[in-house]
Design a protein around this motif. Structure first.
Motif, PDB file in Angstrom:
ATOM      1  N   ASP A 166       2.497  46.275  10.109  1.00  0.00           N
ATOM      2  CA  ASP A 166       2.352  46.599  11.525  1.00  0.00           C
ATOM      3  C   ASP A 166       1.318  45.694  12.190  1.00  0.00           C
ATOM      4  O   ASP A 166       1.498  45.271  13.338  1.00  0.00           O
ATOM      5  CB  ASP A 166       1.973  48.072  11.699  1.00  0.00           C
ATOM      6  N   ASP A 167       0.230  45.383  11.454  1.00  0.00           N
ATOM      7  CA  ASP A 167      -0.769  44.448  11.972  1.00  0.00           C
ATOM      8  C   ASP A 167      -0.139  43.069  12.204  1.00  0.00           C
ATOM      9  O   ASP A 167      -0.412  42.410  13.209  1.00  0.00           O
ATOM     10  CB  ASP A 167      -1.946  44.308  11.000  1.00  0.00           C
ATOM     11  N   LEU A 168       0.704  42.642  11.262  1.00  0.00           N
ATOM     12  CA  LEU A 168       1.382  41.348  11.404  1.00  0.00           C
ATOM     13  C   LEU A 168       2.295  41.342  12.622  1.00  0.00           C
ATOM     14  O   LEU A 168       2.339  40.371  13.378  1.00  0.00           O
ATOM     15  CB  LEU A 168       2.204  41.038  10.149  1.00  0.00           C
ATOM     16  N   THR A 169       3.015  42.426  12.812  1.00  0.00           N
ATOM     17  CA  THR A 169       3.923  42.524  13.949  1.00  0.00           C
ATOM     18  C   THR A 169       3.150  42.467  15.254  1.00  0.00           C
ATOM     19  O   THR A 169       3.559  41.794  16.209  1.00  0.00           O
ATOM     20  CB  THR A 169       4.756  43.818  13.855  1.00  0.00           C
ATOM     21  N   LYS A 170       2.003  43.134  15.300  1.00  0.00           N
ATOM     22  CA  LYS A 170       1.159  43.112  16.500  1.00  0.00           C
ATOM     23  C   LYS A 170       0.650  41.699  16.772  1.00  0.00           C
ATOM     24  O   LYS A 170       0.657  41.230  17.910  1.00  0.00           O
ATOM     25  CB  LYS A 170      -0.010  44.079  16.320  1.00  0.00           C
ATOM     26  N   LYS A 171       0.228  41.019  15.707  1.00  0.00           N
ATOM     27  CA  LYS A 171      -0.254  39.646  15.867  1.00  0.00           C
ATOM     28  C   LYS A 171       0.868  38.721  16.340  1.00  0.00           C
ATOM     29  O   LYS A 171       0.642  37.820  17.133  1.00  0.00           O
ATOM     30  CB  LYS A 171      -0.858  39.117  14.561  1.00  0.00           C
ATOM     31  N   LEU A 172       2.088  38.953  15.853  1.00  0.00           N
ATOM     32  CA  LEU A 172       3.216  38.160  16.309  1.00  0.00           C
ATOM     33  C   LEU A 172       3.429  38.369  17.801  1.00  0.00           C
ATOM     34  O   LEU A 172       3.646  37.408  18.543  1.00  0.00           O
ATOM     35  CB  LEU A 172       4.490  38.526  15.545  1.00  0.00           C
ATOM     36  N   GLN A 173       3.344  39.600  18.249  1.00  0.00           N
ATOM     37  CA  GLN A 173       3.512  39.885  19.675  1.00  0.00           C
ATOM     38  C   GLN A 173       2.425  39.174  20.488  1.00  0.00           C
ATOM     39  O   GLN A 173       2.709  38.577  21.523  1.00  0.00           O
ATOM     40  CB  GLN A 173       3.470  41.387  19.927  1.00  0.00           C
ATOM     41  N   GLU A 174       1.185  39.207  19.993  1.00  0.00           N
ATOM     42  CA  GLU A 174       0.095  38.508  20.680  1.00  0.00           C
ATOM     43  C   GLU A 174       0.384  37.007  20.726  1.00  0.00           C
ATOM     44  O   GLU A 174       0.148  36.353  21.741  1.00  0.00           O
ATOM     45  CB  GLU A 174      -1.230  38.757  19.956  1.00  0.00           C
ATOM     46  N   LEU A 175       0.904  36.479  19.626  1.00  0.00           N
ATOM     47  CA  LEU A 175       1.224  35.056  19.564  1.00  0.00           C
ATOM     48  C   LEU A 175       2.295  34.700  20.582  1.00  0.00           C
ATOM     49  O   LEU A 175       2.182  33.702  21.293  1.00  0.00           O
ATOM     50  CB  LEU A 175       1.700  34.703  18.147  1.00  0.00           C
ATOM     51  N   GLN A 176       3.313  35.537  20.685  1.00  0.00           N
ATOM     52  CA  GLN A 176       4.397  35.270  21.617  1.00  0.00           C
ATOM     53  C   GLN A 176       3.938  35.344  23.066  1.00  0.00           C
ATOM     54  O   GLN A 176       4.456  34.639  23.924  1.00  0.00           O
ATOM     55  CB  GLN A 176       5.551  36.253  21.377  1.00  0.00           C
ATOM     56  N   GLU A 177       2.953  36.184  23.346  1.00  0.00           N
ATOM     57  CA  GLU A 177       2.476  36.366  24.716  1.00  0.00           C
ATOM     58  C   GLU A 177       1.348  35.399  25.076  1.00  0.00           C
ATOM     59  O   GLU A 177       0.986  35.291  26.240  1.00  0.00           O
ATOM     60  CB  GLU A 177       2.008  37.812  24.906  1.00  0.00           C
TER      61      GLU A 177
END
Length: 100
Positions: free
Chosen positions: A56-67
């Motif tokens: 879940d932390d990785l998924t959140k970081k991916l979202q931050e990366l995309q934004e």
């Protein structure tokens, strides 16, 4: 040094692939957990919960990366690499402990 949009997109694809790999490993671990003896089931579930939190932390970081804007994504990438390393270490330790 400016990073191109193409570099960012390529890195996002790499991140998605790593999350998919982690998901597959979690699914495999869940299947093994279902086959485990009753006394080992609790241990499997604890490790699965820990790994799901890391995913879940990785998924959140991916979202931050995309934004992230072009200037900020390198900093976010570094944070992602740390979270990914932690998740991979936790997965390795869980496999060794549960299969050892």
């Amino acid at each position: 040094m400016a990073t191109s949009t193409q570099d960012k997109k390529a890195y996002e694809a790499k991140v998605k692939a790593q999350i998919e790999k982690l998901n597959a490993q979690l699914d495999e671990m869940k299947a093994k957990g279902q086959q485990a003896k009753a006394d080992a089931t609790i241990q499997y579930h604890e490790k699965i919960e820990e790994l799901q939190a890391k995913r879940d932390d990785l998924t959140k970081k991916l979202q931050e990366l995309q934004e992230a804007g072009e200037e900020a994504w390198e900093e976010i990438r570094i944070g992602f690499e740390k979270v990914l390393s932690d998740a991979e270490t936790a997965l390795k330790n869980a496999w060794e402990k549960l299969n050892g």
